[in-house]
Design an enzyme around this catalytic site. Structure first.
Site, PDB file in Angstrom:
ATOM      1  CB  CYS A   2      -0.871   0.001   1.250  1.00  0.00           C
ATOM      2  SG  CYS A   2      -1.708  -1.555   1.523  1.00  0.00           S
ATOM      3  NE  ARG A  27       4.300   1.678  -2.360  1.00  0.00           N
ATOM      4  CZ  ARG A  27       5.294   1.841  -1.501  1.00  0.00           C
ATOM      5  NH1 ARG A  27       6.355   2.521  -1.878  1.00  0.00           N
ATOM      6  NH2 ARG A  27       5.263   1.347  -0.301  1.00  0.00           N
ATOM      7  CD1 TRP A  81      -1.817  -6.468  -2.095  1.00  0.00           C
ATOM      8  CD2 TRP A  81      -2.203  -5.360  -3.971  1.00  0.00           C
ATOM      9  NE1 TRP A  81      -1.793  -7.366  -3.107  1.00  0.00           N
ATOM     10  CE2 TRP A  81      -2.038  -6.729  -4.275  1.00  0.00           C
ATOM     11  CE3 TRP A  81      -2.458  -4.480  -5.003  1.00  0.00           C
ATOM     12  CZ2 TRP A  81      -2.127  -7.217  -5.578  1.00  0.00           C
ATOM     13  CZ3 TRP A  81      -2.545  -4.960  -6.294  1.00  0.00           C
ATOM     14  CH2 TRP A  81      -2.377  -6.323  -6.571  1.00  0.00           C
ATOM     15  CG  ASN A 107       1.167   1.326   3.858  1.00  0.00           C
ATOM     16  OD1 ASN A 107      -0.002   1.415   3.462  1.00  0.00           O
ATOM     17  ND2 ASN A 107       2.188   1.859   3.217  1.00  0.00           N
ATOM     18  N   GLY A 108       0.487  -2.080   6.762  1.00  0.00           N
ATOM     19  CA  GLY A 108       0.881  -3.069   7.765  1.00  0.00           C
ATOM     20  C   GLY A 108      -0.319  -3.895   8.187  1.00  0.00           C
ATOM     21  CD  GLU A 488      15.158 -13.194 -12.145  1.00  0.00           C
ATOM     22  OE1 GLU A 488      14.739 -13.756 -11.123  1.00  0.00           O
ATOM     23  OE2 GLU A 488      14.740 -12.082 -12.528  1.00  0.00           O
ATOM     24  CE  LYS A 492      11.797 -10.472 -13.435  1.00  0.00           C
ATOM     25  NZ  LYS A 492      12.441 -10.997 -12.302  1.00  0.00           N
ATOM     26  CD  GLU A 495       8.049 -11.226 -11.500  1.00  0.00           C
ATOM     27  OE1 GLU A 495       7.477 -10.855 -10.470  1.00  0.00           O
ATOM     28  OE2 GLU A 495       9.277 -11.142 -11.652  1.00  0.00           O
ATOM     29  CG  HIS A 511      16.400 -37.164 -11.603  1.00  0.00           C
ATOM     30  ND1 HIS A 511      16.863 -38.435 -11.357  1.00  0.00           N
ATOM     31  CD2 HIS A 511      17.479 -36.456 -12.003  1.00  0.00           C
ATOM     32  CE1 HIS A 511      18.170 -38.487 -11.548  1.00  0.00           C
ATOM     33  NE2 HIS A 511      18.578 -37.297 -11.944  1.00  0.00           N
ATOM     34  CE  LYS A 610      10.363  -3.124  -7.679  1.00  0.00           C
ATOM     35  NZ  LYS A 610      10.971  -4.082  -8.654  1.00  0.00           N
TER      36      LYS A 610
HETATM   37  C1  AGP Z   1      10.916 -10.306  -8.821  1.00  0.00           C
HETATM   38  O1  AGP Z   1      10.681  -9.930 -10.159  1.00  0.00           O
HETATM   39  C2  AGP Z   1       9.679 -10.175  -7.963  1.00  0.00           C
HETATM   40  N1  AGP Z   1       9.092  -8.893  -8.061  1.00  0.00           N
HETATM   41  C3  AGP Z   1       9.913 -10.626  -6.531  1.00  0.00           C
HETATM   42  O2  AGP Z   1      10.274 -11.990  -6.579  1.00  0.00           O
HETATM   43  C4  AGP Z   1      11.012  -9.865  -5.744  1.00  0.00           C
HETATM   44  O3  AGP Z   1      12.295 -10.170  -6.275  1.00  0.00           O
HETATM   45  C5  AGP Z   1      10.964 -10.350  -4.289  1.00  0.00           C
HETATM   46  O4  AGP Z   1       9.708  -9.993  -3.754  1.00  0.00           O
HETATM   47  C6  AGP Z   1      12.074  -9.756  -3.414  1.00  0.00           C
HETATM   48  O5  AGP Z   1      11.961  -8.364  -3.401  1.00  0.00           O
HETATM   49  P1  AGP Z   1      13.177  -7.512  -2.758  1.00  0.00           P
HETATM   50  O6  AGP Z   1      14.385  -7.731  -3.619  1.00  0.00           O
HETATM   51  O7  AGP Z   1      12.700  -6.097  -2.783  1.00  0.00           O
HETATM   52  O8  AGP Z   1      13.401  -8.030  -1.368  1.00  0.00           O
END
Ligand code: AGP
Length: 615
Positions: A2, A27, A81, A107-108, A488, A492, A495, A511, A610
Site C-alpha cells: 500500500c 506499487r 492492496w 500500511n501493515g 530467474e 520473469k 510473473e 528425474h 513491488k
Molecule cells: C521479482 O521480479 C519479484 N518482483 C519478486 O520476486 C522480488 O524479487 C521479491 O519480492 C524480493 O523483493 P526484494 O528484492 O525487494 O526483497
C-alpha cells in the site's frame, strides 16, 4: 504494498496528495482514497473508491466542490492492496473514527484487531468496514483527551503487529501525525510545508532531504516544522538523507513500460553499481559500506545468504562466488525459512541480506533473527535508507536508481555485480591472487558494455517471442552459473505473462519433469559457452527427443547449440562468472515481449506488489 501520502502546508493539499498517490501507483493497489481537514469544519471530508486513482479523481471532482475543501491546509491519501476485506469503498482508506473527526491511513497488519474491535463494539463503537485499520481510528478517538499526538501514541501502544500510519484530526487542522513500526514512513521537510509518504517517490518532487522514521518513532508535523519522539517517548533528531534520484528517473522516459525502461537502463545502472569500487592495480575492490577491514573479512568463516524471489536467485550466484573466489562455505535459503528453522549462526558467520526494496518482510525478519543470534549482517539493497539497509547497519547499496516495475530487472544484474565485487574482496584476504583478482576486476569493468551489447539483440528476441506467445507452459533449464539464471528466467516469464514456467536444473529433468515435455511445451536452455555446457547440450537433445521445441540462450559464435535448438538467442561472450548477466537480460527481454504480446499489464501484474512487506 500500500501507499501513504500526507501533506500539511500552504499549498494545494488536494493536488499534492493526489499526485503523490499517482507516484505510488507502481506499487500495485486495488482501491484509493483521500481525507482533508477544513478549518472550522468538524467532519473530515473523505473520498475513497475501489479501482484506480483516476476513478478517485472523478469522484473528487463530483464530491469536493467547495472552495474550503479545495484549499484545505492538511490532508492524507492512500492506495490499498487488500489484506483484510475486499477492495471496496467501505474497506478503502482513509478510515474515520466514529465521531468523524479523526482520519487514518495505514500500511501493515494489526494482528490483534479482532479483540480490539470486539471490545470497542461492546462499548458502542460502530464499524463500517472489515479492515484491521479501522480499529486504529476508533482507538485514537477513545484515547483522545485534547492532544492528537498523545492520543495516537496511547492508541499505538495497544496495537500488536506492524504499521506505518498517518493521522489527521479536524480539531487540529494544522497538525499531521505519523508513526512507523515495521512499515516505512519517509518525511520531506520544506520551508513551509511537510510531507510524509511510505515511499520517497512521492516526496522527491518537493525535496531531496528526506528523513526516514525508525521503528517506534512518532512524528508530529506542522507546516515546515517537525518533532519526532522515539519508542522511548523521548525527542530524537533523525538526520536527513540526501536522495540522489530525481522525478525524471521515476518517469517512464519514453518507454511503454517501466520494466522496459529499467531493462534498458542496465548498462548505466551496472556502471553506477561498480563506479569507484574497482581497484584493478590492487586486484581487488573497495566497498566502504561494508565497514570491514581485511582483517575482519579474513575472520569470516561462513556466509549465510537470505533473500526472496529474484534477489534469492542473485544470492545463488553469490554462493558460487564466495565459494569459488574465497573458499568460504556459503549457504543460501529462502528468507521465510531462515527464522523458523533455528539456523546455526556462529561467532564468525556473516549474513548477506539481499533485497532491492529493503522492505521485504521475510528478509527483514531473517536479518533480525541473525542479529539476535549475534551474526554480523551486510545488507545489499537498492533503496537508500530502507529498513533492511538501516537495520543491517552496514552493507553495499546497488545505486541502480529506482526500480518501479514490479518485475525486478536491473536490480538482479546489479546485485550480481555487487556480489562479485564482495567475493573478490573476501577472496583477496585468502587465496585469490593479485593477478587473478585484477583479471576479474577488469572483466567486471566491461560488464556495462556486455549488457549494452545484449540489449542490441532485442529485435531478434522479440521475433522468438512472437513464435511462442501462445504457449501456456515452459521449462527453463541450466546448470552451474546457468542454474540460477534459468530459475530467474522462469520467474520473469510467469510473473508478467502469467504463463506457467518452471525453472529446473538441467540434470534434474530426467528425474520426473521430462514426463511433461511435448511439442506444446518449449524449453529455454540457458547454455552460455561456460563450464558444463556440453552436458546441457545433451539435456537439450533429450528434450528434443520428446518433441519439445528448444530455445537456446547461447554465446555468440558458439555453433555447438545449433543442431539441438529450434531457436538460438545470442548473447556476448564473457567470463563464466559473469555469464548470468547477459543471459538474464535476454530472459528479461523475452519475458517482456511475451507479456506484451499477450496484452498483460506488465508494470502491475495481477496479484503482485513491488515490495512484499507482509509475511
Ligand atoms: C521479482 O521480479 C519479484 N518482483 C519478486 O520476486 C522480488 O524479487 C521479491 O519480492 C524480493 O523483493 P526484494 O528484492 O525487494 O526483497
Amino acid at each position: 504494498m500500500c501507499g501513504i501520502v500526507g501533506y500539511v502546508g500552504l499549498r494545494d493539499t488536494l493536488g499534492i496528495v493526489v499526485s503523490g498517490l499517482h507516484r505510488l501507483e507502481y506499487r500495485g493497489y486495488d482501491s484509493a482514497g483521500i481525507a482533508l481537514c477544513v478549518p472550522g469544519k468538524r467532519q473530515i471530508s473523505v473520498v475513497k473508491t475501489p479501482g484506480k486513482i483516476s476513478d478517485l479523481e472523478t469522484l473528487i471532482a463530483a464530491k469536493l466542490v467547495s472552495d474550503a475543501d479545495r484549499t484545505a491546509p492538511i490532508g492524507i491519501g492512500h492506495t490499498r492492496w487488500a489484506t483484510h476485506g475486499l477492495p471496496n469503498e467501505a474497506n478503502a482508506h482513509p478510515h474515520l473514527s466514529m465521531n468523524g473527526e479523526i482520519a487514518v491511513v495505514h500500511n501493515g497488519i494489526v494482528e490483534n484487531y479482532a479483540a480490539i474491535k470486539q471490545r470497542l463494539t461492546q462499548q458502542g463503537y460502530k464499524f463500517s468496514s472489515d479492515t484491521d485499520t479501522e480499529v486504529i481510528a476508533h482507538l485514537i478517538q477513545e484515547c483522545y483527551q485534547g492532544d492528537l499526538r498523545s492520543a495516537v501514541a496511547t492508541a499505538l501502544k495497544k496495537l500488536e503487529g506492524t504499521y506505518g500510519i498517518a493521522v489527521v484530526s479536524s480539531r487540529h487542522p494544522d497538525t499531521l501525525v505519523a508513526a512507523r513500526k515495521g512499515s516505512p514512513i519517509a518525511v520531506g521537510i520544506c520551508e513551509d510545508e511537510t510531507l510524509v509518504a511510505s515511499d520517497i517517490s512521492a516526496i522527491v518532487n518537493y525535496t531531496k532531504q528526506v528523513i526516514f522514521l525508525d521503528d517506534g518513532d512518532l512524528l508530529t508535523a506542522k507546516a515546515g516544522d517537525v518533532d519526532i519522539t522515539s519508542s522511548k517517548n523521548v525527542p530524537v533528531t533523525r538526520p536527513p538523507t540526501f536522495v540522489d534520484w530525481d522525478v525524471g528517473q521515476i518517469e517512464k522516459g519514453g518507454y511503454e513500460h517501466f520494466m522496459l525502461k529499467e531493462i534498458h537502463e542496465q548498462p548505466q545502472a551496472i556502471s553506477y553499481a561498480i563506479r569507484g569500487r574497482l581497484l584493478p592495480d590492487e586486484g581487488t575492490t573497495k566497498l566502504s559500506g561494508m565497514q570491514m577491514d581485511p582483517r575482519e573479512m579474513a575472520r569470516i568463516d561462513r556466509i549465510s545468504i537470505a533473500a526472496c524471489g529474484t534477489s534469492f536467485y542473485a544470492g545463488m550466484v553469490g554462493k558460487y562466488y564466495f565459494e569459488d573466489f574465497a573458499s568460504i562455505p556459503t549457504e543460501i535459503e529462502q528468507a521465510a525459512e531462515f527464522r523458523y528453522r533455528n539456523p546455526i549462526i556462529q561467532r564468525d558467520t556473516c549474513m548477506l541480506a539481499i533485497s532491492q526494496s529493503g522492505e521485504t518482510a521475510d528478509t527483514l525478519a531473517a536479518v533480525r533473527e541473525a542479529k539476535r543470534k549475534g551474526s554480523m549482517v551486510l545488507g545489499i539493497c537498492n533503496v537508500v535508507g530502507s529498513t533492511i539497509a538501516r537495520e543491517s547497519g552496514r552493507g553495499v547499496y546497488l545505486h541502480a536508481g529506482p526500480e518501479i516495475g514490479v518485475a525486478s530487472t536491473k536490480a538482479f544484474t546489479c546485485q550480481v555485480a555487487v556480489l562479485a565485487m564482495m567475493a573478490i574482496a573476501f577472496g583477496r584476504t585468502r587465496r585469490l591472487s593479485t593477478s587473478d583478482g585484477a583479471e576479474m576486476v577488469k572483466a567486471i569493468s566491461r560488464l556495462p558494455d556486455i549488457a549494452r551489447r545484449t540489449l542490441e539483440q532485442e529485435d531478434a528476441i522479440r521475433r522468438v517471442a512472437e513464435k511462442y506467445a501462445d504457449c501456456e507452459d515452459f521449462f527453463y533449464i541450466g546448470r552451474g552459473y546457468m542454474f540460477p539464471a534459468a530459475l530467474e528466467g522462469a520467474l520473469k516469464l510467469k510473473e508478467i505473462s502469467y504463463i506457467h514456467a518452471e525453472g529446473y536444473h538441467a540434470a534434474e529433468l530426467k528425474h520426473g519433469p521430462i514426463a511433461l515435455l511435448q511439442k506444446e511445451v518449449p524449453v529455454v536452455a540457458t547454455v552460455a559457452d561456460i563450464a558444463g555446457k556440453e552436458k546441457t547440450l545433451s539435456n537439450m537433445q533429450e528434450c528434443r527427443a520428446r518433441s519439445a521445441p528448444v530455445i537456446a540462450i547461447a554465446t555468440e559464435g558458439d555453433d555447438s547449440v545449433n543442431a539441438v535448438s529450434e531457436e538460438v538467442i545470442r548473447v556476448p561472450k564473457c567470463p563464466d562468472f559473469l555469464s548470468p548477466v547477459p543471459v538474464v537480460i535476454a530472459e528479461q527481454i523475452f519475458a517482456y515481449h511475451m507479456a506484451r504480446l499477450r496484452g498483460c499489464p506488465i508494470d502491475q501484474p495481477r496479484n503482485l506488489a513491488k515490495s512484499v512487506t507482509v509475511e
